[in-house]
Write a protein that holds these residues in place. Structure first.
Motif, PDB file in Angstrom:
ATOM      1  N   LYS A   3     -35.537 -10.266   8.965  1.00 24.24           N
ATOM      2  CA  LYS A   3     -34.289 -10.624   8.298  1.00 24.24           C
ATOM      3  C   LYS A   3     -33.180 -10.817   9.314  1.00 24.24           C
ATOM      4  N   LEU A   4     -33.186  -9.992  10.358  1.00 22.05           N
ATOM      5  CA  LEU A   4     -32.174 -10.129  11.402  1.00 22.05           C
ATOM      6  C   LEU A   4     -32.304 -11.477  12.092  1.00 22.05           C
ATOM      7  N   ASP A   5     -33.523 -11.854  12.427  1.00 18.06           N
ATOM      8  CA  ASP A   5     -33.747 -13.147  13.087  1.00 18.06           C
ATOM      9  C   ASP A   5     -33.314 -14.303  12.183  1.00 18.06           C
ATOM     10  N   MET A   6     -33.612 -14.185  10.890  1.00 14.85           N
ATOM     11  CA  MET A   6     -33.220 -15.242   9.962  1.00 14.85           C
ATOM     12  C   MET A   6     -31.694 -15.318   9.859  1.00 14.85           C
ATOM     13  N   ALA A   7     -31.031 -14.159   9.804  1.00 19.06           N
ATOM     14  CA  ALA A   7     -29.572 -14.147   9.718  1.00 19.06           C
ATOM     15  C   ALA A   7     -28.952 -14.739  10.975  1.00 19.06           C
ATOM     16  N   LEU A   8     -29.497 -14.382  12.128  1.00 18.10           N
ATOM     17  CA  LEU A   8     -28.979 -14.928  13.377  1.00 18.10           C
ATOM     18  C   LEU A   8     -29.228 -16.430  13.462  1.00 18.10           C
ATOM     19  N   SER A   9     -30.341 -16.869  12.948  1.00 15.14           N
ATOM     20  CA  SER A   9     -30.638 -18.301  12.928  1.00 15.14           C
ATOM     21  C   SER A   9     -29.646 -19.046  12.047  1.00 15.14           C
ATOM     22  N   ARG A  10     -29.337 -18.484  10.876  1.00 12.97           N
ATOM     23  CA  ARG A  10     -28.357 -19.108   9.991  1.00 12.97           C
ATOM     24  C   ARG A  10     -26.977 -19.116  10.641  1.00 12.97           C
ATOM     25  N   LEU A  11     -26.648 -18.043  11.349  1.00  9.34           N
ATOM     26  CA  LEU A  11     -25.370 -17.972  12.038  1.00  9.34           C
ATOM     27  C   LEU A  11     -25.301 -19.009  13.151  1.00  9.34           C
ATOM     28  N   ASP A  12     -26.397 -19.190  13.876  1.00 10.58           N
ATOM     29  CA  ASP A  12     -26.461 -20.236  14.909  1.00 10.58           C
ATOM     30  C   ASP A  12     -26.222 -21.619  14.298  1.00 10.58           C
ATOM     31  N   ALA A  13     -26.849 -21.869  13.159  1.00 12.94           N
ATOM     32  CA  ALA A  13     -26.693 -23.167  12.503  1.00 12.94           C
ATOM     33  C   ALA A  13     -25.250 -23.375  12.046  1.00 12.94           C
ATOM     34  N   ALA A  14     -24.633 -22.326  11.533  1.00 11.07           N
ATOM     35  CA  ALA A  14     -23.239 -22.427  11.100  1.00 11.07           C
ATOM     36  C   ALA A  14     -22.319 -22.716  12.279  1.00 11.07           C
ATOM     37  N   MET A  15     -22.576 -22.058  13.404  1.00 14.56           N
ATOM     38  CA  MET A  15     -21.758 -22.300  14.597  1.00 14.56           C
ATOM     39  C   MET A  15     -21.937 -23.737  15.078  1.00 14.56           C
ATOM     40  N   LEU A  50     -20.818  -9.918  16.826  1.00 12.43           N
ATOM     41  CA  LEU A  50     -21.705  -9.602  15.703  1.00 12.43           C
ATOM     42  C   LEU A  50     -23.172  -9.692  16.102  1.00 12.43           C
ATOM     43  N   GLN A  51     -23.491 -10.667  16.923  1.00  6.19           N
ATOM     44  CA  GLN A  51     -24.870 -10.813  17.373  1.00  6.19           C
ATOM     45  C   GLN A  51     -25.291  -9.598  18.209  1.00  6.19           C
ATOM     46  N   THR A  52     -24.414  -9.162  19.079  1.00  7.02           N
ATOM     47  CA  THR A  52     -24.691  -7.993  19.906  1.00  7.02           C
ATOM     48  C   THR A  52     -24.861  -6.753  19.039  1.00  7.02           C
ATOM     49  N   GLU A  53     -23.957  -6.569  18.085  1.00  5.37           N
ATOM     50  CA  GLU A  53     -24.038  -5.413  17.192  1.00  5.37           C
ATOM     51  C   GLU A  53     -25.308  -5.449  16.350  1.00  5.37           C
ATOM     52  N   ALA A  54     -25.656  -6.612  15.848  1.00  9.44           N
ATOM     53  CA  ALA A  54     -26.858  -6.732  15.014  1.00  9.44           C
ATOM     54  C   ALA A  54     -28.107  -6.360  15.801  1.00  9.44           C
ATOM     55  N   ARG A  55     -28.169  -6.805  17.043  1.00  6.36           N
ATOM     56  CA  ARG A  55     -29.335  -6.466  17.865  1.00  6.36           C
ATOM     57  C   ARG A  55     -29.362  -4.968  18.188  1.00  6.36           C
ATOM     58  N   LEU A  56     -28.203  -4.391  18.433  1.00 10.50           N
ATOM     59  CA  LEU A  56     -28.124  -2.956  18.708  1.00 10.50           C
ATOM     60  C   LEU A  56     -28.581  -2.152  17.501  1.00 10.50           C
ATOM     61  N   VAL A  57     -28.101  -2.530  16.321  1.00 16.62           N
ATOM     62  CA  VAL A  57     -28.502  -1.839  15.096  1.00 16.62           C
ATOM     63  C   VAL A  57     -29.996  -1.997  14.870  1.00 16.62           C
ATOM     64  N   SER A  58     -30.511  -3.183  15.091  1.00 22.99           N
ATOM     65  CA  SER A  58     -31.945  -3.426  14.920  1.00 22.99           C
ATOM     66  C   SER A  58     -32.765  -2.548  15.862  1.00 22.99           C
ATOM     67  N   ASP A  59     -32.340  -2.465  17.114  1.00 20.24           N
ATOM     68  CA  ASP A  59     -33.050  -1.620  18.083  1.00 20.24           C
ATOM     69  C   ASP A  59     -33.010  -0.155  17.671  1.00 20.24           C
ATOM     70  N   ILE A  65     -37.400   4.393  13.071  1.00 22.53           N
ATOM     71  CA  ILE A  65     -38.664   4.185  12.350  1.00 22.53           C
ATOM     72  C   ILE A  65     -39.836   4.692  13.193  1.00 22.53           C
ATOM     73  N   GLY A  66     -39.807   4.416  14.488  1.00 19.90           N
ATOM     74  CA  GLY A  66     -40.858   4.910  15.371  1.00 19.90           C
ATOM     75  C   GLY A  66     -40.920   6.421  15.397  1.00 19.90           C
ATOM     76  N   ARG A  67     -39.768   7.070  15.456  1.00 22.91           N
ATOM     77  CA  ARG A  67     -39.747   8.555  15.435  1.00 22.91           C
ATOM     78  C   ARG A  67     -40.228   9.101  14.115  1.00 22.91           C
ATOM     79  N   MET A  68     -39.882   8.426  13.014  1.00 26.24           N
ATOM     80  CA  MET A  68     -40.337   8.879  11.694  1.00 26.24           C
ATOM     81  C   MET A  68     -41.856   8.776  11.596  1.00 26.24           C
ATOM     82  N   HIS A  69     -42.411   7.711  12.142  1.00 22.23           N
ATOM     83  CA  HIS A  69     -43.884   7.582  12.140  1.00 22.23           C
ATOM     84  C   HIS A  69     -44.506   8.708  12.959  1.00 22.23           C
TER      85      HIS A  69
END
Length: 75
Positions: A3-15, A50-59, A65-69
């Motif tokens: 979803k993050l990649d799709m959102a960033l792709s849409r943002l790229d297209a808008a820009m 926003l792109q930087t923040e989105a990637r940070l949140v994703s990471d 999720i890895g720790r929960m597993h």
């Protein structure tokens, strides 16, 4: 694609559309061209942040999720 990649792709297209609109207005000689270029510059800065923040949140989410597993596998 995540979803993050799709959102960033849409943002790229808008820009890209915004860039095109500014170029079109420049070629037509609109008087508000300077205003549009200023607004576009602000939007680019916001986009970068926003792109930087989105990637940070994703990471961070991936880490959690890895720790929960790990915790659930050890239980």
């Amino acid at each position: 694609m995540s979803k993050l990649d799709m959102a960033l792709s849409r943002l790229d297209a808008a820009m890209a559309r915004l860039d095109s609109a500014v170029e079109d207005s420049s070629s037509r000689g609109y008087q508000d061209r300077d205003l549009l270029q200023t607004e576009l510059a602000v939007l680019r800065q916001t986009y970068t942040l926003l792109q930087t923040e989105a990637r940070l949140v994703s990471d961070r989410l991936d880490d959690v999720i890895g720790r929960m597993h790990t915790v659930t596998e050890g239980a």
